[in-house]
Design an enzyme around this catalytic site. Structure first.
Site, PDB file in Angstrom:
ATOM      1  N   GLY A 139       0.855  -1.178   0.000  1.00 57.06           N
ATOM      2  CA  GLY A 139       0.000   0.000   0.000  1.00 57.06           C
ATOM      3  C   GLY A 139       0.892   1.228   0.000  1.00 57.06           C
ATOM      4  CB  CYS A 140       0.535   4.517   1.649  1.00 55.24           C
ATOM      5  SG  CYS A 140       1.481   6.017   1.948  1.00 55.24           S
TER       6      CYS A 140
END
Length: 185
Positions: A17-18
């Site tokens: 993800g981030c």
């Protein structure tokens, strides 16, 4: 750290993800030498944050067909202090690998779960760890892991303001939640 240069250590590239939260979490593992935010796995040779976001928007609107980069972290480690399976365990436990192209509020192919390997041994360990964690997740009612395991290509270091982001911005957003299911010993 010994007299070795950071670039002398082995590394593996993860997308969870981030990259902000992923960078912070993996940097806390004893034996990890450095964690660098970057972009990898897309069709372009070089990538910037703006280019990745623009391509993702175009993909979602049906205006592009290229493969986008994932936000990733390059984890350099000292194998005398930590082994690859331990790093893989932290990878699996620190995000939800069953969500496809998302983590938390972050949605898009650039937030996909990935392991980018460089050697056949890394590929083998990554695939074995996926099987182990899939078994654990299935026992707790989770679906199929969607993590992409493939050879590293087109890695670009992220912009300086993304490096150590949550250290510089302690109240910054982190969408990583994990599943709460421990990696099997």
């Amino acid at each position: 750290m010994s007299n070795q240069n950071r670039s002398d250590y082995p590394f593996i590239v993860f997308g969870m993800g981030c990259f902000w939260g992923a960078e912070k979490r993996l940097s806390e593992v004893p034996g990890v030498i450095d964690v660098e935010s970057g972009y990898a796995g897309g069709d372009s040779q070089d990538a910037t944050y703006k280019e990745v976001l623009a391509l993702e928007k175009a993909l979602q609107m049906g205006l592009a067909e290229q493969r986008n980069h994932a936000e990733v972290i390059k984890v350099s480690y000292d194998p005398q202090q930590v082994d690859l399976e331990t790093l893989l365990a932290h990878f699996w436990q620190n995000h939800n690998p069953t969500q496809g192209d998302r983590q938390g509020n972050d949605v898009g192919s650039n937030y996909r779960s990935v392991i980018y390997y460089r050697t056949e041994e890394e590929k083998h360990l990554a695939c074995l760890s996926l099987e182990k964690y899939q078994t654990a997740l299935k026992q707790h009612g989770f679906g199929k892991i969607t993590t992409e395991i493939t050879e590293l290509r087109n890695y670009s270091r992220a912009e300086e303001y993304h490096q150590d982001y949550l250290q510089k911005n302690p109240f910054g957003y982190c969408g990583l939640g994990g599943t709460g299911i421990p990696y099997p010993d």
